[in-house]
Design a protein around this motif. Structure first.
Motif, PDB file in Angstrom:
ATOM      1  N   GLU A 273     -56.255  -3.582  58.977  1.00 35.13           N
ATOM      2  CA  GLU A 273     -54.802  -3.633  58.886  1.00 35.13           C
ATOM      3  C   GLU A 273     -54.293  -5.060  59.068  1.00 35.13           C
ATOM      4  OE1 GLU A 273     -52.483  -1.374  58.136  1.00 35.13           O
ATOM      5  OE2 GLU A 273     -54.109   0.005  57.637  1.00 35.13           O
ATOM      6  N   LEU A 274     -54.856  -5.764  60.049  1.00 35.49           N
ATOM      7  CA  LEU A 274     -54.414  -7.144  60.283  1.00 35.49           C
ATOM      8  C   LEU A 274     -54.698  -8.015  59.074  1.00 35.49           C
ATOM      9  CD1 LEU A 274     -55.515  -7.700  63.992  1.00 35.49           C
ATOM     10  CD2 LEU A 274     -53.184  -7.665  63.114  1.00 35.49           C
ATOM     11  N   HIS A 275     -55.899  -7.866  58.510  1.00 36.01           N
ATOM     12  CA  HIS A 275     -56.250  -8.705  57.362  1.00 36.01           C
ATOM     13  C   HIS A 275     -55.467  -8.307  56.123  1.00 36.01           C
ATOM     14  CE1 HIS A 275     -58.476 -10.059  53.827  1.00 36.01           C
ATOM     15  NE2 HIS A 275     -58.901 -11.060  54.579  1.00 36.01           N
ATOM     16  N   ASP A 276     -55.439  -7.005  55.833  1.00 38.19           N
ATOM     17  CA  ASP A 276     -54.829  -6.555  54.592  1.00 38.19           C
ATOM     18  C   ASP A 276     -53.323  -6.778  54.568  1.00 38.19           C
ATOM     19  OD1 ASP A 276     -57.329  -5.789  53.907  1.00 38.19           O
ATOM     20  OD2 ASP A 276     -57.014  -3.651  54.205  1.00 38.19           O
ATOM     21  N   VAL A 277     -52.662  -6.506  55.698  1.00 40.26           N
ATOM     22  CA  VAL A 277     -51.202  -6.542  55.718  1.00 40.26           C
ATOM     23  C   VAL A 277     -50.680  -7.918  56.098  1.00 40.26           C
ATOM     24  CG1 VAL A 277     -49.139  -5.534  56.757  1.00 40.26           C
ATOM     25  CG2 VAL A 277     -51.110  -4.088  56.280  1.00 40.26           C
ATOM     26  N   VAL A 278     -51.057  -8.396  57.275  1.00 43.99           N
ATOM     27  CA  VAL A 278     -50.491  -9.634  57.787  1.00 43.99           C
ATOM     28  C   VAL A 278     -50.932 -10.835  56.956  1.00 43.99           C
ATOM     29  CG1 VAL A 278     -50.279 -11.113  59.797  1.00 43.99           C
ATOM     30  CG2 VAL A 278     -50.380  -8.638  60.094  1.00 43.99           C
ATOM     31  N   ALA A 279     -52.230 -10.905  56.625  1.00 42.31           N
ATOM     32  CA  ALA A 279     -52.715 -12.048  55.844  1.00 42.31           C
ATOM     33  C   ALA A 279     -52.026 -12.118  54.481  1.00 42.31           C
ATOM     34  CB  ALA A 279     -54.234 -11.938  55.662  1.00 42.31           C
ATOM     35  N   HIS A 280     -51.747 -10.972  53.900  1.00 37.37           N
ATOM     36  CA  HIS A 280     -51.068 -10.962  52.603  1.00 37.37           C
ATOM     37  C   HIS A 280     -49.694 -11.611  52.713  1.00 37.37           C
ATOM     38  CE1 HIS A 280     -49.623  -9.470  48.738  1.00 37.37           C
ATOM     39  NE2 HIS A 280     -48.539  -9.028  49.376  1.00 37.37           N
ATOM     40  N   HIS A 281     -48.909 -11.210  53.721  1.00 38.32           N
ATOM     41  CA  HIS A 281     -47.566 -11.764  53.870  1.00 38.32           C
ATOM     42  C   HIS A 281     -47.606 -13.251  54.225  1.00 38.32           C
ATOM     43  CE1 HIS A 281     -45.828  -7.900  53.302  1.00 38.32           C
ATOM     44  NE2 HIS A 281     -46.301  -7.390  54.424  1.00 38.32           N
ATOM     45  N   ILE A 282     -48.529 -13.638  55.083  1.00 43.03           N
ATOM     46  CA  ILE A 282     -48.608 -15.051  55.474  1.00 43.03           C
ATOM     47  C   ILE A 282     -49.017 -15.910  54.282  1.00 43.03           C
ATOM     48  CG2 ILE A 282     -49.870 -16.691  56.914  1.00 43.03           C
ATOM     49  CD1 ILE A 282     -49.902 -14.605  59.098  1.00 43.03           C
ATOM     50  N   THR A 283     -49.936 -15.392  53.448  1.00 47.39           N
ATOM     51  CA  THR A 283     -50.295 -16.136  52.241  1.00 47.39           C
ATOM     52  C   THR A 283     -49.076 -16.351  51.359  1.00 47.39           C
ATOM     53  OG1 THR A 283     -52.537 -15.245  52.276  1.00 47.39           O
ATOM     54  CG2 THR A 283     -51.739 -16.113  50.174  1.00 47.39           C
ATOM     55  N   GLY A 284     -48.247 -15.316  51.220  1.00 44.06           N
ATOM     56  CA  GLY A 284     -47.023 -15.471  50.444  1.00 44.06           C
ATOM     57  C   GLY A 284     -46.091 -16.503  51.029  1.00 44.06           C
ATOM     58  N   MET A 285     -45.978 -16.558  52.343  1.00 40.71           N
ATOM     59  CA  MET A 285     -45.133 -17.559  52.994  1.00 40.71           C
ATOM     60  C   MET A 285     -45.642 -18.971  52.719  1.00 40.71           C
ATOM     61  SD  MET A 285     -44.644 -15.542  56.620  1.00 40.71           S
ATOM     62  CE  MET A 285     -43.831 -16.908  57.431  1.00 40.71           C
ATOM     63  N   VAL A 286     -46.958 -19.143  52.777  1.00 42.29           N
ATOM     64  CA  VAL A 286     -47.540 -20.463  52.517  1.00 42.29           C
ATOM     65  C   VAL A 286     -47.255 -20.903  51.084  1.00 42.29           C
ATOM     66  CG1 VAL A 286     -49.702 -21.735  52.321  1.00 42.29           C
ATOM     67  CG2 VAL A 286     -49.328 -20.229  54.276  1.00 42.29           C
ATOM     68  N   VAL A 287     -47.423 -19.979  50.136  1.00 42.20           N
ATOM     69  CA  VAL A 287     -47.179 -20.325  48.728  1.00 42.20           C
ATOM     70  C   VAL A 287     -45.709 -20.684  48.517  1.00 42.20           C
ATOM     71  CG1 VAL A 287     -47.144 -19.383  46.391  1.00 42.20           C
ATOM     72  CG2 VAL A 287     -49.102 -18.946  47.881  1.00 42.20           C
ATOM     73  N   GLN A 288     -44.796 -19.915  49.107  1.00 41.29           N
ATOM     74  CA  GLN A 288     -43.370 -20.209  48.967  1.00 41.29           C
ATOM     75  C   GLN A 288     -43.029 -21.559  49.581  1.00 41.29           C
ATOM     76  OE1 GLN A 288     -41.145 -18.560  47.342  1.00 41.29           O
ATOM     77  NE2 GLN A 288     -41.678 -16.388  47.257  1.00 41.29           N
ATOM     78  N   ALA A 289     -43.615 -21.862  50.745  1.00 40.00           N
ATOM     79  CA  ALA A 289     -43.348 -23.154  51.386  1.00 40.00           C
ATOM     80  C   ALA A 289     -43.871 -24.305  50.530  1.00 40.00           C
ATOM     81  CB  ALA A 289     -43.991 -23.185  52.770  1.00 40.00           C
ATOM     82  N   GLN A 290     -45.060 -24.135  49.939  1.00 36.55           N
ATOM     83  CA  GLN A 290     -45.593 -25.181  49.059  1.00 36.55           C
ATOM     84  C   GLN A 290     -44.702 -25.374  47.836  1.00 36.55           C
ATOM     85  OE1 GLN A 290     -49.482 -23.580  48.376  1.00 36.55           O
ATOM     86  NE2 GLN A 290     -50.401 -24.646  50.138  1.00 36.55           N
ATOM     87  N   ALA A 291     -44.205 -24.266  47.300  1.00 37.67           N
ATOM     88  CA  ALA A 291     -43.318 -24.368  46.151  1.00 37.67           C
ATOM     89  C   ALA A 291     -42.034 -25.096  46.513  1.00 37.67           C
ATOM     90  CB  ALA A 291     -43.006 -22.971  45.611  1.00 37.67           C
ATOM     91  N   ALA A 292     -41.500 -24.815  47.707  1.00 40.77           N
ATOM     92  CA  ALA A 292     -40.274 -25.486  48.143  1.00 40.77           C
ATOM     93  C   ALA A 292     -40.485 -26.990  48.273  1.00 40.77           C
ATOM     94  CB  ALA A 292     -39.807 -24.898  49.468  1.00 40.77           C
ATOM     95  N   GLN A 293     -41.647 -27.397  48.787  1.00 37.27           N
ATOM     96  CA  GLN A 293     -41.933 -28.822  48.915  1.00 37.27           C
ATOM     97  C   GLN A 293     -42.021 -29.498  47.549  1.00 37.27           C
ATOM     98  OE1 GLN A 293     -45.465 -29.152  51.243  1.00 37.27           O
ATOM     99  NE2 GLN A 293     -44.531 -28.318  53.109  1.00 37.27           N
ATOM    100  N   ILE A 294     -42.647 -28.815  46.597  1.00 40.55           N
ATOM    101  CA  ILE A 294     -42.769 -29.388  45.243  1.00 40.55           C
ATOM    102  C   ILE A 294     -41.394 -29.535  44.596  1.00 40.55           C
ATOM    103  CG2 ILE A 294     -43.666 -28.948  42.937  1.00 40.55           C
ATOM    104  CD1 ILE A 294     -46.059 -27.568  44.267  1.00 40.55           C
ATOM    105  N   VAL A 295     -40.548 -28.490  44.749  1.00 39.88           N
ATOM    106  CA  VAL A 295     -39.213 -28.543  44.155  1.00 39.88           C
ATOM    107  C   VAL A 295     -38.377 -29.623  44.820  1.00 39.88           C
ATOM    108  CG1 VAL A 295     -37.066 -27.254  43.845  1.00 39.88           C
ATOM    109  CG2 VAL A 295     -39.262 -26.141  43.415  1.00 39.88           C
ATOM    110  N   ALA A 296     -38.476 -29.740  46.158  1.00 40.70           N
ATOM    111  CA  ALA A 296     -37.696 -30.747  46.874  1.00 40.70           C
ATOM    112  C   ALA A 296     -38.073 -32.154  46.444  1.00 40.70           C
ATOM    113  CB  ALA A 296     -37.891 -30.588  48.377  1.00 40.70           C
ATOM    114  N   ALA A 297     -39.328 -32.370  46.079  1.00 42.31           N
ATOM    115  CA  ALA A 297     -39.764 -33.702  45.670  1.00 42.31           C
ATOM    116  C   ALA A 297     -39.171 -34.110  44.321  1.00 42.31           C
ATOM    117  CB  ALA A 297     -41.290 -33.735  45.601  1.00 42.31           C
ATOM    118  N   ARG A 298     -38.703 -33.153  43.573  1.00 45.88           N
ATOM    119  CA  ARG A 298     -38.142 -33.473  42.254  1.00 45.88           C
ATOM    120  C   ARG A 298     -36.740 -34.085  42.348  1.00 45.88           C
ATOM    121  NH1 ARG A 298     -39.785 -27.861  39.093  1.00 45.88           N
ATOM    122  NH2 ARG A 298     -42.052 -28.191  39.151  1.00 45.88           N
TER     123      ARG A 298
END
Length: 390
Positions: A186-211
């Protein structure tokens, strides 16, 4: 310290009282029988020995090994004294019964070495009683026979109880292991999935901000996605904590088909285009199958986010097959670069292990690997027949 559960103490106290009554009755009956047959005070020695061994049997829980050895020593001494002085044969019935209680208790509860010593001491008493009989005969005397039967019964009862305790402890350990695996999944399947999404969104925000400053709207959208993923991660953590504390406190953990659609939609918002093909009768699937399908898709999408950022299209196909249900998640990312790292990761990553355990526990199969030409696929096959899910 007394480790006996509070609910079990009245039963043990009643058992001790009943044992004391039985031992006292046997002592009185033995004294009457010896006084009638031998006359005088020949009964006194045997009754005294029986009373001492009976007292040790009633106190056995204080120190099973020491008290059992002490009772065996007292009985062995009584056998020798009775032979030398010419007293009635030992051990008397009350002594044999008390010894049987001590031997059974020791064999059941003591460590292997100490339990073996107690059982061996009991066998030595049986042999001593047979050898000390007057006159000595190859066939055991009635007293020796009673002592031997008591010893055999005690050892059998002790071994039986020991086996039951071992089985119970093994069952408890299996339940604990299964619970740990379930929580880990449960910890891996549920929590890791959401945290991975947060990391991807944060990386996307940094890329957009640099533009440049003109991308505020897209940055706000990424931050909103991080907020949603964070809230879902917290909800999932609370659910898992509820499972750890009390299953009655936990919210339902069986996502339905609508949850699968929402999962795919969320992934498509922040990643490649996702095409979902879902069987029309998904609502009729057993709960465990629905959960397994959701977790396989969730982990597969998470792995695509981590290891295949070049993927442009992802296909999630859930369909009926003759043997049950097939779940296939595939992408079109190239086989180079991170794809090689992904192939290595699947050999030791917990995600694939968790999926494998979940699918196999339902009688299904799972395979994962590169597709011909380009892309990667995860294919799980699950039975739908009720008898196959047991």
């Amino acid at each position: 310290m007394n480790t006996t559960p509070r609910w079990a103490r009245p039963g043990r106290a009643f058992g001790d009282v009943a044992l004391a009554v039985v031992l006292a009755a046997v002592l009185v009956a033995t004294a009457v029988a010896l006084a009638t047959s031998w006359g005088g005070y020949y009964w006194a020695f045997g009754i005294a020995v029986g009373a001492v061994v009976s007292g040790l049997a009633l106190l056995r829980r204080r120190n099973r090994f020491v008290l059992a050895i002490a009772a065996l020593a007292v009985t062995g001494t009584a056998i020798v004294v009775a032979r030398i002085v010419g007293l009635p044969e030992e051990p008397a019935p009350a002594t044999a019964l008390a010894l049987a209680v001590l031997v059974a208790s020791g064999v059941r509860r003591l460590p292997t070495a100490e339990a073996t010593a107690v059982a061996g001491g009991g066998l030595a008493v049986v042999a001593g009683s047979w050898l000390a009989a007057v006159p000595f005969l190859l066939a055991p005397s009635p007293v020796s026979a009673v002592c031997g039967v008591s010893w055999l019964t005690a050892v059998a009862a002790g071994l039986g109880g020991r086996l039951l305790v071992a089985r119970r402890e093994a069952a408890v350990e299996r339940v604990r292991r299964d619970e740990r695996l379930a929580v880990a999944r449960e910890l891996h399947d549920v929590v890791a999935h959401h945290i991975t999404g947060m990391v991807v969104q944060a990386q996307a925000a940094q890329i957009v901000a640099a533009r440049g400053p003109g991308e505020a709207a897209r940055i706000a959208e990424s931050l909103a996605g991080i907020e949603v993923a964070g809230s879902e991660a917290l909800t999932s953590l609370r659910r898992v904590v509820g499972l750890l504390r009390d299953a009655d406190d936990a919210s339902p953990v069986a996502p339905g088909p609508e949850s699968l659609s929402a999962l795919v939609h969320r992934f498509g918002d922040r990643g490649p285009d996702v095409r979902l093909h879902l069987s029309d009768d998904a609502a009729a699937w057993p709960t465990e199958v629905t959960t397994a399908v959701y977790r396989v898709v969730q982990e597969s999408l998470t792995n695509i986010t981590r290891h295949a950022p070049q993927a442009r299209t992802v296909t999630v196909d859930v369909r009926h097959v003759p043997d049950g249900l097939t779940v296939e998640v595939s992408d079109d990312a190239p086989h180079a670069g991170v794809r090689a790292a992904r192939a290595l990761d699947t050999g030791s990553g917990y995600g694939l292990v968790g999926m494998q355990e979940r699918v196999v526990s339902l009688g299904g199969t799972l395979r994962a690997g590169p597709r011909p030409g380009a892309g990667w696929s995860v294919v799980a096959t699950l039975p739908l027949a009720a008898e196959e899910l047991r």
